[in-house]
Design a protein around this motif. Structure first.
Motif, mmCIF file in Angstrom:
data_model
loop_
_atom_site.group_PDB
_atom_site.id
_atom_site.type_symbol
_atom_site.label_atom_id
_atom_site.label_comp_id
_atom_site.label_asym_id
_atom_site.label_seq_id
_atom_site.Cartn_x
_atom_site.Cartn_y
_atom_site.Cartn_z
ATOM 1 N N ALA A 80 0.930 -1.270 -0.010
ATOM 2 C CA ALA A 80 0.028 0.047 0.001
ATOM 3 C C ALA A 80 0.773 1.256 -0.217
ATOM 4 O O ALA A 80 0.364 2.220 -0.781
ATOM 5 C CB ALA A 80 -0.636 0.010 1.211
ATOM 6 N N ARG A 81 2.065 1.130 0.729
ATOM 7 C CA ARG A 81 2.969 2.658 0.739
ATOM 8 C C ARG A 81 3.505 2.533 -0.459
ATOM 9 O O ARG A 81 3.719 3.789 -0.870
ATOM 10 C CB ARG A 81 3.946 2.283 1.947
ATOM 11 N N VAL A 87 5.530 3.799 -6.848
ATOM 12 C CA VAL A 87 6.260 2.974 -7.203
ATOM 13 C C VAL A 87 5.710 2.066 -8.137
ATOM 14 O O VAL A 87 4.722 1.590 -7.891
ATOM 15 C CB VAL A 87 7.024 2.297 -5.961
ATOM 16 N N PRO A 88 6.184 1.795 -9.270
ATOM 17 C CA PRO A 88 5.602 0.781 -10.230
ATOM 18 C C PRO A 88 5.215 -0.499 -9.828
ATOM 19 O O PRO A 88 6.299 -1.132 -9.144
ATOM 20 C CB PRO A 88 6.488 0.673 -11.575
ATOM 21 N N LEU A 89 4.079 -1.218 -10.118
ATOM 22 C CA LEU A 89 4.110 -2.371 -9.520
ATOM 23 C C LEU A 89 4.942 -3.294 -10.265
ATOM 24 O O LEU A 89 5.265 -4.502 -9.551
ATOM 25 C CB LEU A 89 2.419 -2.855 -10.001
ATOM 26 N N TYR A 96 10.508 -9.180 -5.516
ATOM 27 C CA TYR A 96 9.722 -10.194 -4.532
ATOM 28 C C TYR A 96 10.340 -11.697 -5.524
ATOM 29 O O TYR A 96 10.939 -12.445 -4.793
ATOM 30 C CB TYR A 96 8.379 -10.250 -4.500
ATOM 31 N N ALA A 97 10.391 -11.638 -6.575
ATOM 32 C CA ALA A 97 10.787 -12.791 -7.505
ATOM 33 C C ALA A 97 12.454 -12.838 -7.311
ATOM 34 O O ALA A 97 13.009 -14.156 -7.177
ATOM 35 C CB ALA A 97 10.655 -12.430 -9.102
ATOM 36 N N LEU A 142 -2.909 -2.980 -5.865
ATOM 37 C CA LEU A 142 -4.082 -2.643 -6.937
ATOM 38 C C LEU A 142 -5.430 -1.835 -6.226
ATOM 39 O O LEU A 142 -5.680 -0.821 -6.598
ATOM 40 C CB LEU A 142 -4.418 -3.701 -7.605
ATOM 41 N N ALA A 143 -5.687 -2.262 -4.846
ATOM 42 C CA ALA A 143 -6.690 -1.721 -4.359
ATOM 43 C C ALA A 143 -6.309 -0.234 -3.866
ATOM 44 O O ALA A 143 -7.013 0.614 -3.664
ATOM 45 C CB ALA A 143 -6.856 -2.768 -2.963
#
Length: 409
Positions: A80-81, A87-89, A96-97, A142-143
């Motif tokens: 969320a932050r 910051v782009p998704l 994470y990958a 996304l939320a």
């Protein structure tokens, strides 16, 4: 069930959580486009802490099940932050990958030759955990972005209404998030009079407005996103908009907005030199839309005041407005006569063009116009009669509610 060998290997790997977090946040993630531009406190503190948490969450869940049921809370909070910070998704998911790959390397390095089964077991669990984490992070990101977009849209709508209705003072203009100095293009947007109700009721209406808002955000040549003030469903206007810093009218604007809306739109434009002039420009644009619709003008172009000067003047209310509009009361129950009059005036009294537009024989046009003259006294063969008929039609059409009751009387 997790084997004892896999648990033992997980315990050994946990001791490298700190060093892995430092390596990933300071070295490995630098290969991700955009990561190097992040502030140092995000990379060295927040991202490193998230890596440590993720590594320990996984390894402790293996070594000492069951896993922490609220272990993903930090992932949600950080997602969320990052969304709020812009910051782009893709950057977030790539870290994470890479984190999963880094942990796999630690597992491989810590494993002894006789622990191949334990390695396979941990990798299987790691890939499953990655699926869960990516899902949690993506959903929360996304939320948050959707909530932020809705908040910005609501702020833009409030600003647009205040600007269009004259409720924005000089101090408000100075502190607005949008640069409102310089010329402003003011638009009034109206659906065709016979346009069908959008399928889906209110949901369909909101879908069209969402498409319109998206189109306004991508006006060709505009320096900034337009501010849209949506109007209630069923009214004369679908919305009013202000495009800051737009001195002209972008090419193809009517087609662009109609495509976004999902139906033909009447688009009227007026310019304001500054925010103080926006309310008057908005009133003018709204009148132009009503006049264009009443005159049967096409909805495939941007209508300006200079294109409807005579109609605009004739439709101005005054002491004789009701009497002039009332000239057409005797044919209020004859829609075919009113439609013929509208087309005939729009097509410059060309009977053949009128017949072609209505799909009837020219003699039928002559008969209808003769009947209209007989019932109303308006002689379309004289300049005065034509001017009166045009004024009556415009006043009647642009003030439809006021005359609806009289027609039904």
């Amino acid at each position: 069930m997790v084997s004892e060998a896999a648990r033992t290997l997980a315990v050994r790997c946990e001791g490298r959580a700190n060093s892995l977090a430092r390596k990933l946040s300071r070295e490995v993630f630098e290969s991700v486009p955009g990561y190097a531009e992040l502030p140092p406190e995000i990379k060295d503190l927040e991202i490193a802490a998230t890596v440590r948490h993720g590594v320990r969450l996984f390894l402790r869940g293996v070594a000492h099940p069951p896993a922490d049921p609220d272990g993903y809370a930090l992932f949600r909070e950080r997602a969320a932050r990052r969304a709020e910070e812009g910051v782009p998704l893709h950057l977030l998911l790539r870290t994470y990958a890479l984190g999963v790959h880094g942990l796999w390397q630690v597992i491989r390095e810590e494993a002894r030759p006789d622990e191949s089964g334990a390695v396979a077991e941990l990798v299987d669990l790691l890939l499953r955990a990655q699926t869960d984490v990516v899902g949690v992070v993506t959903e929360r990101y996304l939320a948050e972005r959707e909530a932020l977009a809705a908040e910005r849209a609501a702020d833009g709508t409030r600003l647009a209404h205040r600007l269009l209705d004259g409720g924005l003072g000089p101090e408000d203009v100075r502190h607005a998030d949008v640069d409102l100095t310089g010329p402003l293009l003011v638009l009034a947007l109206g659906a065709e009079p016979a346009a069908p109700t959008p399928p889906g009721g209110p949901v369909g209406h909101h879908r069209r407005l969402r498409g319109l808002r998206s189109a306004l955000a991508r006006i060709p040549g505009a320096a900034t996103t337009a501010l849209l003030a949506e109007e209630p469903e069923g009214g004369d206007l679908a919305g009013r908009a202000v495009v800051p810093g737009c001195a002209g009218v972008p090419t193809g604007l009517a087609a662009h907005l109609s495509e976004g809306y999902g139906a033909p739109l009447y688009v009227a434009a007026a310019h304001a030199p500054d925010p103080a002039g926006v309310p008057e420009a908005a009133r003018t644009a709204a009148e132009i839309v009503r006049i264009a619709r009443a005159s049967g003008l096409p909805a495939d172009r941007v209508h300006r005041l200079d294109g409807v000067l005579l109609e605009f003047h004739l439709s101005r209310p005054g002491p004789g407005s009701d009497s002039i509009a009332g000239l057409l009361d005797p044919v209020g129950h004859r829609p075919e006569l009113l439609a013929t009059l509208r087309s005939h005036l729009e097509l410059r009294l060309d009977r053949r063009a009128t017949a072609a537009a209505l799909g009837v024989h020219p003699n039928t046009v002559d008969k209808r116009l003769a009947r209209l003259t007989a019932l109303t006294g308006l002689d379309l063969s004289s300049p005065r009669g034509t001017a009166l008929a045009l004024a009556a039609q415009l006043l009647r059409e642009t003030r439809r509610p006021a005359h609806g009751a009289r027609d039904g009387a």
